[in-house]
Enzyme design. Structure first.
Site, short mmCIF file in Angstrom:
data_model
loop_
_atom_site.label_atom_id
_atom_site.label_comp_id
_atom_site.label_asym_id
_atom_site.label_seq_id
_atom_site.Cartn_x
_atom_site.Cartn_y
_atom_site.Cartn_z
N ASN A 11 0.87 -1.18 0.00
CA ASN A 11 0.00 0.00 0.00
C ASN A 11 0.90 1.23 0.00
O ASN A 11 1.46 1.59 1.04
CB ASN A 11 -0.89 -0.03 1.26
CG ASN A 11 -1.75 1.22 1.38
OD1 ASN A 11 -1.81 2.03 0.46
ND2 ASN A 11 -2.40 1.39 2.53
N LYS A 13 0.08 4.26 -0.43
CA LYS A 13 -0.58 5.49 0.05
C LYS A 13 -0.28 6.64 -0.91
O LYS A 13 -0.18 6.42 -2.11
CB LYS A 13 -0.14 5.78 1.49
CG LYS A 13 -0.27 4.54 2.38
CD LYS A 13 -0.13 4.81 3.83
CE LYS A 13 -0.30 3.50 4.59
NZ LYS A 13 -0.39 3.66 6.01
N HIS A 99 -9.97 1.49 4.35
CA HIS A 99 -8.72 1.74 5.09
C HIS A 99 -8.98 2.77 6.20
O HIS A 99 -9.74 3.72 6.01
CB HIS A 99 -7.64 2.24 4.13
CG HIS A 99 -6.28 2.24 4.78
ND1 HIS A 99 -5.88 3.20 5.67
CD2 HIS A 99 -5.25 1.35 4.68
CE1 HIS A 99 -4.65 2.91 6.09
NE2 HIS A 99 -4.25 1.78 5.50
N GLU A 101 -7.32 5.16 7.29
CA GLU A 101 -7.01 6.56 6.97
C GLU A 101 -8.20 7.21 6.26
O GLU A 101 -8.43 8.41 6.41
CB GLU A 101 -5.72 6.64 6.14
CG GLU A 101 -4.49 6.43 7.03
CD GLU A 101 -3.26 5.89 6.32
OE1 GLU A 101 -3.23 5.88 5.08
OE2 GLU A 101 -2.34 5.45 7.03
N GLU A 168 -6.28 -4.57 10.30
CA GLU A 168 -5.27 -3.55 10.55
C GLU A 168 -5.67 -2.74 11.79
O GLU A 168 -6.46 -1.78 11.67
CB GLU A 168 -5.15 -2.59 9.37
CG GLU A 168 -4.69 -3.22 8.09
CD GLU A 168 -4.01 -2.19 7.18
OE1 GLU A 168 -2.87 -2.43 6.79
OE2 GLU A 168 -4.61 -1.17 6.88
N GLY A 174 1.67 2.54 10.95
CA GLY A 174 2.70 3.57 10.91
C GLY A 174 3.31 3.94 12.24
O GLY A 174 4.01 4.95 12.37
N SER A 207 2.53 -1.64 10.50
CA SER A 207 3.96 -1.62 10.85
C SER A 207 4.70 -2.91 10.56
O SER A 207 5.67 -3.23 11.25
CB SER A 207 4.14 -1.23 12.33
OG SER A 207 3.67 0.07 12.55
P1 PGA Z 1 2.19 0.60 7.66
O1 PGA Z 1 0.81 0.80 6.90
O2 PGA Z 1 2.78 -0.71 7.21
O3 PGA Z 1 3.03 1.79 7.24
O4 PGA Z 1 1.89 0.61 9.11
C1 PGA Z 1 -0.07 -0.28 6.68
C2 PGA Z 1 -1.33 0.23 6.05
O5 PGA Z 1 -1.75 1.34 6.36
O6 PGA Z 1 -1.95 -0.46 5.21
#
Ligand code: PGA
Length: 247
Positions: A11, A13, A99, A101, A168, A174, A207
Site C-alpha cells: 500500500n 498510500k 482503510h 485513513e 489492521e 505507521g 507496521s
Molecule cells: P504501515 O501501513 O505498514 O506503514 O503501518 C499499513 C497500512 O496502512 O496499510
C-alpha cells in the site's frame, strides 16, 4: 503460518512518482527467480501510477490494485474522483477499501459498503480493511468494532469470494507497534467466525517490517500482509517476503 499461499500487498498510500517505478526492477527480478514459491505480490500505488505500473509489470506475475474509489458505478459530475470501473480500465485488479485513513476522513461503514458493491460489479477483488482504534482496544471493544465493520461493510453482499479481509489495528499503522500474537490469533478467529460459509483470506497490516515479520509469520491462519511504509523500499519489501516464506 499454516497457509502456503501468501499475499504481500504493498500500500503505497500517497507516495511515489514515475521515477519510483524504476525501483521495482529488483522486485520483478525477485519474483521471476522465485516463481516456484507460492506467493502473490500486489502493488497498490496512487491512481496516477496504475497504468504505467501495469505496463511495467506486464509478463510478470505481480498484480496491481487501487487504494480507494468513488461509490458510483457510472461516470458523473464528481470532481476529483474516479470510480471502480475506471480503475479496472487502467489496469487495477484489486482495490483497498475501508482503510482506516479513509475512515478517519469520514468514510462511514455504509459508504464503504456501497464502494465494495460497485467494485465487485466492476470485477475488482476487494481488500477490505477492518480494525479498532487504541481507545476501542483499551475499552475492550475490539470484537464489537470488528463485528460492526464486517456486518455493515459487507451488508447484503452474497458472493464474498472476491473479498480479502485485512485486519489492521489503527493503533498499529505507521507506529512501529504490532499486535501481540495471542491477540492476533483471537482477532483472526473472531473475523473467521463472522463468515458462515467459506472463510475469506485474512491478512494482517500495521507496521509490518523485516524485523517483526518472524513473529508475525508464525501466527496461524494469516494469509499474508498489507504493508505500507516498508513496501516503498524494494529491498525492505523483498526482505519481508524472503523471511516470510523461509522456514
Ligand atoms: P504501515 O501501513 O505498514 O506503514 O503501518 C499499513 C497500512 O496502512 O496499510
Amino acid at each position: 503460518m499454516t497457509n502456503k499461499y501468501m499475499y504481500f500487498i504493498a500500500n503505497w498510500k500517497m507516495f511515489g512518482d514515475l521515477r519510483t517505478l524504476n525501483s521495482l526492477d529488483k522486485v520483478i527480478k525477485f519474483s521471476k527467480t522465485n516463481k516456484k514459491n507460492k506467493f502473490k505480490l500486489i502493488y497498490c500505488p496512487p491512481n496516477i501510477l496504475i497504468r504505467p505500473l501495469s505496463k511495467r509489470l506486464k509478463n510478470t506475475n505481480i498484480e496491481v490494485g487501487a487504494q480507494n474509489c468513488h461509490e458510483s458505478e457510472n461516470f458523473g459530475p464528481n470532481t476529483g474522483y474516479v470510480n471502480s470501473k475506471m480503475l479496472k480500465n487502467v489496469g487495477a485488479k484489486y482495490i483497498i477499501l475501508g482503510h482506516s485513513e479513509n475512515r478517519q476522513d469520514g468514510e462511514s461503514d455504509k459508504l464503504i459498503n456501497l464502494k465494495i458493491k460497485s467494485a465487485i460489479k466492476a470485477g475488482l477483488k476487494i481488500i477490505f480493511c477492518v480494525g479498532e482504534t487504541l481507545k476501542e482496544k483499551k475499552n475492550k471493544k475490539t470484537k464489537k468494532v470488528l463485528a460492526k465493520q464486517i456486518q455493515k461493510g459487507l451488508k447484503s453482499i452474497k458472493n464474498k469470494s472476491d473479498i480479502i479481509i485485512a485486519y489492521e489495528p489503527v493503533w498499529s499503522i505507521g507506529t512501529g507497534m504490532i499486535a501481540k500474537s495471542e491477540d492476533l490469533i483471537k482477532c483472526v478467529a473472531f473475523i473467521k467466525s463472522k463468515f458462515s460459509k467459506k472463510s475469506p483470506k485474512i491478512l494482517y497490516g500495521g507496521s509490518v517490517n523485516a524485523k517483526n515479520i518472524d513473529k508475525l509469520k508464525n501466527v496461524n491462519n494469516i494469509n499474508g500482509f498489507l504493508i505500507g511504509g516498508a513496501s516503498q523500499n524494494s529491498k525492505k519489501f523483498i526482505d519481508i517476503i524472503k523471511k516470510s516464506i523461509s522456514n
